[in-house]
Each structure stands twice: as C-alpha cells, then as structure tokens.
Scaffold this motif. Sequence first.
Motif, short mmCIF file in Angstrom:
data_model
loop_
_atom_site.label_atom_id
_atom_site.label_comp_id
_atom_site.label_asym_id
_atom_site.label_seq_id
_atom_site.Cartn_x
_atom_site.Cartn_y
_atom_site.Cartn_z
N THR A 1 69.99 24.26 45.30
CA THR A 1 68.63 24.79 45.34
C THR A 1 68.16 24.92 46.79
O THR A 1 68.71 24.29 47.70
CB THR A 1 67.66 23.86 44.58
OG1 THR A 1 67.59 22.60 45.26
CG2 THR A 1 68.12 23.61 43.16
N ARG B 1 70.36 32.42 44.83
CA ARG B 1 69.17 31.65 45.24
C ARG B 1 68.93 31.77 46.74
O ARG B 1 67.79 31.88 47.18
CB ARG B 1 69.34 30.18 44.83
CG ARG B 1 69.34 29.99 43.32
CD ARG B 1 69.41 28.53 42.92
NE ARG B 1 69.71 28.45 41.49
CZ ARG B 1 70.85 28.00 40.98
NH1 ARG B 1 71.80 27.56 41.78
NH2 ARG B 1 71.04 27.99 39.68
N SER C 1 68.18 21.41 35.53
CA SER C 1 69.31 22.01 36.23
C SER C 1 68.78 22.80 37.41
O SER C 1 67.57 23.06 37.52
CB SER C 1 70.10 22.93 35.30
OG SER C 1 69.36 24.12 35.03
N GLU D 1 73.37 18.88 41.75
CA GLU D 1 72.48 19.99 41.44
C GLU D 1 71.50 20.29 42.57
O GLU D 1 71.15 21.44 42.81
CB GLU D 1 71.69 19.66 40.15
CG GLU D 1 72.50 19.73 38.89
CD GLU D 1 72.96 21.15 38.58
OE1 GLU D 1 72.11 22.01 38.30
OE2 GLU D 1 74.18 21.39 38.64
N ASP E 1 68.95 25.85 37.85
CA ASP E 1 68.35 27.09 37.36
C ASP E 1 66.87 26.91 37.05
O ASP E 1 66.11 27.89 37.06
CB ASP E 1 69.08 27.58 36.11
CG ASP E 1 70.49 28.07 36.43
OD1 ASP E 1 70.72 28.51 37.57
OD2 ASP E 1 71.35 27.99 35.52
N ASP E 2 66.45 25.68 36.75
CA ASP E 2 65.05 25.42 36.43
C ASP E 2 64.17 25.31 37.68
O ASP E 2 62.95 25.42 37.58
CB ASP E 2 64.91 24.10 35.65
CG ASP E 2 65.69 24.11 34.35
OD1 ASP E 2 65.66 25.15 33.66
OD2 ASP E 2 66.33 23.10 34.03
N ASN F 1 74.96 32.67 40.64
CA ASN F 1 73.60 32.12 40.58
C ASN F 1 73.27 31.34 41.84
O ASN F 1 72.15 31.42 42.36
CB ASN F 1 73.44 31.22 39.36
CG ASN F 1 73.36 32.00 38.07
OD1 ASN F 1 73.12 33.20 38.08
ND2 ASN F 1 73.58 31.31 36.95
#
Length: 503
Positions: A76, A154, A117, A72, A119-120, A150
């Motif tokens: 990011t 980012r 995740s 994960e 997404d958070d 997604n």
Amino acid sequence: MSEDELADTVALIGTARGIYARDKRALAVLDALERRLTDPLRLAIAGIVKAGKSTLLNAILGEQIAPTDAGECTKTVTWYRYSQTPSITVHLHDGPARRLPVRRERGMLAIDLGELSADDVEHIDISWPAPALKSLILIDTPGIASISQNISARSLDFLTPNDAPSEADAIVYLLRHLHPSDLGFLEAFRDTAAGASQTVNAVTVLSRADEIGSGRIDSLLSAGKVALRYERDGELASLALGVVPVAGLLAEGARTLRETEFMAFRELAALDRPVRERLLVSADRFVRPAAGLRLGERERKDLLARFGLFGVRLATSLIRAGADDSTRLATQLVQHSGLVELEEFVQLHFQSRAATLKTRGVIDRLEHLVSERPRSGTQPIAAGIEQIRANAHGLRELTLLSSARVTGLGLSPGETDAAVRITGGSGLDAATRLGMPLDATTQELRAKALTEIDLWRSAGQSPMLNRRGADVSRVVIRSLETIASDLGPSRAREDLTHVATAG
C-alpha cells in the motif's frame, strides 16, 4: 516563491470556496490544497519490486520504521509525517479511517491490518517523531513492475494518475538496471507532476550499489561510474536531475548501528589477517560454522542481514583504520554509503525550492478542479492561475534548468553553465549563484550582481542571439535582479535603475 505569490494562491483557493460552496467533493479538494501549502515537501520513494525503497526510507529517517517484509502493508501507499506522538491510521476506500496500535517487533514497526487486505486500503498514515520528517513528508510506494498488477497499479494511480496532477511534489526513483519500464514511469511522472511548467523534479538512485562491485571495498566507485553513464543517457537526462549510487542496506545499518554490532565488528577486525580474509571471502563463508571464532553463527548472520557483506568488510576495515567507537564508525559508514550525497541532492534541488514546488502542484490541481467541475464565475480563478505562473519566477528557473538538460538553452557552453548556476542549478544562496566565495561581503556580492546584469543585458540585445537564447537571458536577468534586491533593497533599486538606463 515570494510571500505575495503564496498569498495569491491562498486567495485563489478562497475564491474557489465561494464558487464551490455547495459542492462537498470540491470543498474536500480545496481543504487538501490548503494543507498541501502548509505541509512540508512531499517526497515519494518509488521503484521496481525489491529495489530497496523501504530500506532507503529507514536510512533517511534514521530508524527502522518502514516494514521491509512482504506483508500486506508493503503493498500500500504509506505516508510518513512528523508528530511528537507516534500513531498509525489506515484510510480505507470504503468506510471510516481506523487507528492501529503502535508496536514494534525486533525494532521494526509492526503494522497488522487484521482482516483487511491491501485492496481495502487507500493509504496508511504514520506519524512519527523523526527529525527528518520536520522538513519532509516521505511517501513509500509499492513496487512498480510487480508480478501483481494490483500492486503496481497502486503506485501508478498515486504517482501518475490519468485524471489529475500527482500528489507528490518530487520523487526519488530507485533502479538497479536501466530498463524501458523505468523510463516509461519517469516520463509519466514528469508529465503528471510537472504540470504546465514541464520541470524535472525527480532524482534516480542506483540502488543496492554495493552489489555492482560484488561487495568489494571499492564497490561504490564502480557504481559511481555506472551512475555517471546512466546520468549522461539521453533519455534519462530529460527525466531526472541526476543519478546517485547508494548502498541502502549499509546506510540503514549505519544510521541504526547498535553498540553490540560495533563490538562484533571490532572482534572481526582484531582477527589475524589470514583468518579474517578467509572469513570475508563470501557470504556463505562468513556465516559458516568456524572453530575458534568467538563470534557466534547467529551473530554473524544478523550482521550480514543488517549490513550486507560489503558493510561487514567496510566496517572491519574502518575499525582497523582508526574508527574506535560506534559513533565514529556509524558516521564513516554513512559517508561511504552514498546516503549523504543523496540527502544533499534532495536538499539542493527539492527542499530549497519547496514553496515553489508545492505552489506549482496546488495551482495545477486547482486548474484541474475548475476544468473537471465547471461553474459560472470561475474565470477569475483561471486568470489568477495564469498570473501566478507569469509572476512566479521560481517556476521559470525550474523550467530553464529542465530545458538545459533536455533541449539546451541556445547559448554557448560557458554561457549555459553560467545561466544554470545563476538560476540555482548549484545552490540558491547568492554567493553560489554568482560564482563568488562563500565569505564574500554583501557589498562584493551586490557589485558582482550588478556587473552580471549589465553583461547579460548586453548579451540579450545582441542581434546574433537566437530567440531561445534571448528568452533565457531574460530569466537570468530576473534572477540577478532578485539577488541584487535581496542584498540591499533601496540601494539595489537605485543601481538597477541606473543599469537599465545605461543599457
């Protein structure tokens, strides 16, 4: 960027604080802008999925810190900053930031987001005592053109936002083959990061360059030819300052070479030539069980994972050629990886102009804030921004260098080469700008600068010169005047007055 221009930018932020004193969101932006001025240069690393971004980042750092798996945390945006004390902080879209424990697995930094995740997470901040981070903030971004929209979003939202200038001062963009998606991203980054100056602040890396030559010893030579062809591509030339081939896996392995790995390479180098050549025919052959070979199958798989077949072949060749200890081997492997050329490129074009690039990003963001959140009394800010842009000669130099690649300068080829050199296209020291030997004396450099001023003034007044060429001449003359002034303020002023009167 002079100290006066930097002070003017800080003063503008102070003026804005007074105007937005009751606006918490605006004050947070102004806080971030002040930090950006004092922080090191922000260099983002971007590219398509599996281009080798985290591997290259580890090579630059000289440590295996950035995770390269598909966890994960690799989905990011992750910032790497210098600190004497290691720490990991996760910043969330909703909720307070969280500190994570610092731990490593098999030498790699392990980042466990737990129940969170990607997404958070807004971004991850990693502070680390790596010397390279003293002069750079490195930003690792998720892969572009990912099968997950997604994940791609980012990177795009961070590097090429629709409603604000980019947070990155410059970018290293990794590509494996030149695709329309690469050109589209670089064009978007130029439009958002370059701001009003429309400079080019990106370099492209031909990633995993050793694979172009199928892992042969001369693979980087083949990759260099491909890189040169890409560099001359009309579309790419307007979006990136250059294309540098880099074997990232080799660079990472070399920068983190272990003594046990050197001993393994030395054992391979000592094999009889027929045995060694059969072993290195392919990756499959290299890891296949082999009778009579002391180096175990597990060790060979680890070498392949860390260096690639190209790195294994090159390391054994260098040892046979005289690299008789791990330090010497690591140095030579790094030199063959292309990493040194990339680091020199970043130093020349980005780090040496860090103040200019940072200030440009700050005033662009400040201008956006004033436009986004209009208030009475902001006219002095707008006027101050225009004055900084008008006086910031470093921005004009960057714009000229960009124009030289995109539209040309309206000069002869020889004059164009001289203009690019004088405005810092080959280096920012006085000798390089003036085309003089590095050991030239101050007096020789000053005399050369004054002679060049005279020549460019005469050329700039020629009735045959077009308007574009005249504008370029004024930028070049200003650069030469700055050089002369830096070489001897009092004497330079007298000589410049004399030259101007004579002209």
